[in-house]
Design an enzyme around this catalytic site. Structure first.
Site, PDB file in Angstrom:
ATOM      1  N   CYS A  54       0.993  -1.225  -0.068  1.00 20.66           N
ATOM      2  CA  CYS A  54       0.017  -0.001   0.125  1.00 20.66           C
ATOM      3  C   CYS A  54       0.859   1.124  -0.065  1.00 20.66           C
ATOM      4  O   CYS A  54       2.180   1.208   0.738  1.00 20.66           O
ATOM      5  CB  CYS A  54      -1.042   0.214   1.163  1.00 20.66           C
TER       6      CYS A  54
ATOM      7  N   ARG B 137       4.176  -0.317  -5.098  1.00 18.27           N
ATOM      8  CA  ARG B 137       3.667  -0.724  -3.871  1.00 18.27           C
ATOM      9  C   ARG B 137       2.279  -1.548  -3.526  1.00 18.27           C
ATOM     10  O   ARG B 137       1.922  -2.032  -2.589  1.00 18.27           O
ATOM     11  CB  ARG B 137       3.414   0.263  -2.584  1.00 18.27           C
TER      12      ARG B 137
ATOM     13  N   TRP C  89      -2.397  -2.789  -1.672  1.00 23.53           N
ATOM     14  CA  TRP C  89      -2.195  -4.186  -1.626  1.00 23.53           C
ATOM     15  C   TRP C  89      -2.941  -4.787  -0.600  1.00 23.53           C
ATOM     16  O   TRP C  89      -2.656  -4.485   0.462  1.00 23.53           O
ATOM     17  CB  TRP C  89      -0.546  -4.245  -1.524  1.00 23.53           C
TER      18      TRP C  89
ATOM     19  N   ASN D 296      -1.723   2.805   5.428  1.00 19.09           N
ATOM     20  CA  ASN D 296      -0.582   1.803   4.998  1.00 19.09           C
ATOM     21  C   ASN D 296      -0.234   1.251   6.310  1.00 19.09           C
ATOM     22  O   ASN D 296       0.133   1.732   7.171  1.00 19.09           O
ATOM     23  CB  ASN D 296       0.500   2.409   4.186  1.00 19.09           C
ATOM     24  N   GLY D 297      -0.348  -0.282   6.439  1.00 13.89           N
ATOM     25  CA  GLY D 297      -0.068  -1.120   7.631  1.00 13.89           C
ATOM     26  C   GLY D 297      -1.127  -1.968   7.847  1.00 13.89           C
ATOM     27  O   GLY D 297      -1.768  -2.404   6.865  1.00 13.89           O
TER      28      GLY D 297
ATOM     29  N   GLU E 223      17.080 -18.325  -7.730  1.00 19.43           N
ATOM     30  CA  GLU E 223      16.974 -17.181  -8.208  1.00 19.43           C
ATOM     31  C   GLU E 223      16.214 -17.000  -9.437  1.00 19.43           C
ATOM     32  O   GLU E 223      15.049 -16.316  -9.684  1.00 19.43           O
ATOM     33  CB  GLU E 223      17.921 -15.930  -8.373  1.00 19.43           C
TER      34      GLU E 223
ATOM     35  N   LYS F  75      12.288 -15.723 -10.464  1.00 20.44           N
ATOM     36  CA  LYS F  75      12.290 -14.735 -11.461  1.00 20.44           C
ATOM     37  C   LYS F  75      11.293 -15.113 -12.416  1.00 20.44           C
ATOM     38  O   LYS F  75      10.126 -14.466 -12.815  1.00 20.44           O
ATOM     39  CB  LYS F  75      13.474 -14.214 -12.142  1.00 20.44           C
TER      40      LYS F  75
ATOM     41  N   GLU G 183       7.619 -15.472 -10.768  1.00 18.16           N
ATOM     42  CA  GLU G 183       6.968 -13.984 -10.266  1.00 18.16           C
ATOM     43  C   GLU G 183       6.507 -13.377 -11.663  1.00 18.16           C
ATOM     44  O   GLU G 183       5.529 -12.529 -11.575  1.00 18.16           O
ATOM     45  CB  GLU G 183       7.588 -13.346  -9.306  1.00 18.16           C
TER      46      GLU G 183
ATOM     47  N   HIS H 153      15.843 -38.140  -6.438  1.00 15.44           N
ATOM     48  CA  HIS H 153      15.134 -38.809  -5.028  1.00 15.44           C
ATOM     49  C   HIS H 153      13.697 -38.290  -5.116  1.00 15.44           C
ATOM     50  O   HIS H 153      13.061 -38.133  -4.038  1.00 15.44           O
ATOM     51  CB  HIS H 153      15.908 -37.961  -3.946  1.00 15.44           C
TER      52      HIS H 153
ATOM     53  N   LYS I 220       6.501  -4.426  -4.013  1.00 19.43           N
ATOM     54  CA  LYS I 220       7.641  -4.065  -3.892  1.00 19.43           C
ATOM     55  C   LYS I 220       8.152  -3.965  -2.445  1.00 19.43           C
ATOM     56  O   LYS I 220       9.060  -4.553  -2.183  1.00 19.43           O
ATOM     57  CB  LYS I 220       8.177  -2.862  -4.587  1.00 19.43           C
TER      58      LYS I 220
END
Ligand code: F6R
Length: 600
Positions: free
Chosen positions: A2, A27, A77, A103-104, A475, A479, A482, A498, A595
């Site tokens: 947010c 955000r 968000w 925000n929070g 990584e 990438k 996402e 295995h 982000k």
């Protein structure tokens, strides 16, 4: 997650708020909204989905409805409640006089909701935020003035909150509140702003004032008054805003992600030229290191950990911050805790570091945002100097983290005398070759694109590697998933047989990351053959053309095993990028992600 913004000045609040929200969109993008406080009218405009939907509503609105010189805005968000219009901010009081953005997370919102419902308040959303509006409204109805009402209400809140509040009866005022969520005040010419992040103030404000936790700011066009929650005045000098608007421009690239991938050689060159810029002498005596991070930052930690073990003879443990918090730790005064966070706002990492500090550990933080909340919990800070990373998927901040960790490991190895000066200068020389090697990969972008396009339609992909290359594979897989939404998992190549090998067939490509210098090179190649034998298409990312008949080879410049993750990262980032682009994904703002992850 947010983002909030506020404006009070002499020009259009709507335009300023929408401009600011554009730079905060990383955000969150579940919904967007603004409240405009014009003489005697408090108007709210909201839209579910991306900011563009809100911009369209404002564009088609008769101009007289959007005239105002004071207002607040929000980009969401979703945490509490679905990402729909009802839950979009700003939230307002039932009489329409008060509007608020947040925000929070309010941790005691269920209790507050119950209490307010008993007082006759009716809730129209599932958000935790709505409780704050009603709390302030209750204070106003009990006779408090605007400022006192806010002060009395926020004292009842538990959790994290950055708030922007406007009140219809006082259009010359904007109130901001901060506790455990980022918030800064921007100062322009006859206008003031509030924002979750400096990015929203670029090109608008000339100076900034950083709010601290537990503070309330009453902001007028030409005046800012800050108090603590008890009403005691706080004096703070404004600082010059150093960043320019160009730092968040796509610079001709199709996406920020591609631009940021291309920035990597320049960033690494600058980091090498500047050096670490901290005194590592006091860290010499630590033999225990705990590295705490999340996501991509965690992969940087995993890639660097063996070097701290090998060069500095330290016992190293790498832990996801969200796990560290709940596990019994042996962190103590003998431990160097390294927290890594690009944004510096990741709640999991911040909570873990707070905990580490309580155990008397020394805390060293690596962050790209020296102005962020995390630095408060650090004894020492190393900055990544990668410039603002706009794309939600981390790229340049990852390679900057790797580089900084390598520099730190080398500095400690030197201080501890475990490597000879020849070895150290050899390693420094190898690092200096990295920017050119990454440039070589970027020059081969078209080839990587052509390979990537072939794999865009597969439903899933496995990444395999061993040893130092395994974090690269992790990584690379992160990438890919996402930004393309292709299900990608990374496995230690030796683990394939295995279990995961059961997944392999002609519909499940395997991307293998190899380094010719690694002692595991031949073994990993055998695992690639095993995958081929199950008809899985195999793509090799290696600095040597392998023997064998594989489907595609992305040839990387030759590199030593230790620093190969830097070059591997660039190739794997491009591979994921071009797959996502081929699929037409919203690369810079992938679904469900944000982000700054400011919730635990
Ligand atoms: C992946 C990504 C995330 C972040 C993670 C931690 O591309 O960006 O996995 O790495 O959310 O973020 P920071 O480094 O800001 O703490």
């Amino acid at each position: 997650m947010c983002g909030i913004i506020g404006y009070i000045g002499e020009s259009s609040a709507a335009e300023n708020l929408l401009d600011g929200l554009k730079n905060l969109e990383y955000r969150g993008y579940d919904s967007a909204g603004i409240a405009l406080n014009d003489n005697n009218r408090l108007k709210i405009f909201k839209a579910a989905g991306k900011l563009n939907n809100l911009c369209q509503i404002i564009r088609t609105e008769p101009r007289e409805n959007t005239v105002a010189e004071c207002g607040i805005g929000h980009i969401r968000w979703a945490t509490h409640g679905l990402p729909n219009l009802e839950n979009a901010h700003p939230h307002r009081s039932a009489d329409g006089n008060l509007a608020l953005v947040h925000n929070g997370i309010i941790e005691n919102y269920l209790e507050l909701r119950k209490e307010l419902s008993a007082d006759g308040y009716h809730f129209t959303s599932q958000t935790d935020t709505e409780a704050i509006v009603h709390l302030i409204d209750r204070e106003l109805k009990n006779g408090a003035g605007f400022e006192d009402a806010v002060q009395n209400a926020v004292r009842l809140l538990d959790g994290a909150f950055a708030l922007g509040i406007v009140y219809r009866q006082e259009p010359d005022k904007l109130i901001a509140v901060k506790k455990n969520a980022p918030l800064i005040i921007g100062i322009g010419q006859h206008e003031n702003f509030i924002a979750s992040d400096i990015a929203a103030l670029l090109g608008k404000a000339e100076k900034i004032v950083r709010m601290e936790d537990g503070e309330i700011a009453v902001i007028r066009r030409g005046e800012i008054k800050i108090t603590d929650f008890a009403g005691k005045q706080v004096m703070r000098q404004p600082e010059l805003l150093q960043l320019s608007a160009e730092s968040i421009d796509k610079g001709g690239y199709k996406h920020f992600m591609l631009k940021e991938i291309h920035e990597q050689p320049g960033i690494i060159r600058a980091l090498l030229a500047d050096g670490l810029q901290i005194d590592t002498g006091s860290l010499r005596d630590f033999n225990r290191i705990e590295i705490i991070a999340c996501g991509t930052s965690l992969h940087a930690a995993l890639a660097a950990a063996p070097l701290f073990e090998d060069w500095c003879r330290c016992e190293v443990s790498v832990q996801p911050a969200s796990e560290y918090i709940y596990k019994k730790q042996r962190t103590g005064a003998d431990t160097l805790v390294i927290g890594i966070s690009q944004s510096g706002e990741t709640a999991d990492t911040i909570t873990a570091l707070k905990q580490a500090q309580k155990s008397n550990a020394q805390v060293l933080v690596l962050t790209n945002r020296p102005d962020s909340s995390i630095v408060r919990y650090a004894d020492k800070v190393i900055t990544l100097q990668a410039g603002i990373e706009v794309s939600v998927a981390a790229t340049k901040s990852y390679t900057a983290q790797l580089l900084r960790l390598y520099q730190l490991a080398l500095a400690l190895a030197k201080d501890k005398n475990f490597l000879s000066s020849e070895e150290i200068s050899g390693l420094h020389n190898a690092l200096r070759q990295i920017p050119v090697k990454i440039e070589e990969i970027l020059a081969e972008e078209e080839k990587i694109k052509n390979v990537a396009k072939k794999y865009a339609r597969f439903p899933a992909m496995a990444y395999i590697a061993r040893g130092q290359q395994l974090p690269s594979a992790m990584e690379g897989a992160l990438k890919l998933k996402e930004i393309s939404y292709i299900n990608a998992c990374a496995y230690a190549a030796g683990e394939l047989k295995h279990g995961p090998i059961a997944l392999l067939d002609a519909n499940m490509p395997v991307a293998a990351v190899l380094c010719r210098q690694a002692p595991t090179y031949a073994k990993t190649l055998s695992n690639c053959e095993e995958a081929k034998a199950r008809k899985a298409p195999v793509i090799i990312f290696s600095d040597q053309i392998p023997q064998g008949n594989f489907d595609d080879i992305v040839l990387l410049p030759q590199n030593c095993e230790e620093f190969a993750p830097l070059t591997e990262a660039a190739a794997l980032q491009l591979f994921a990028y071009f797959i996502a682009d081929e699929l037409g994904r919203e690369i810079d703002q992938p679904r469900n992600l944000a982000k700054s992850v400011t919730v635990e």
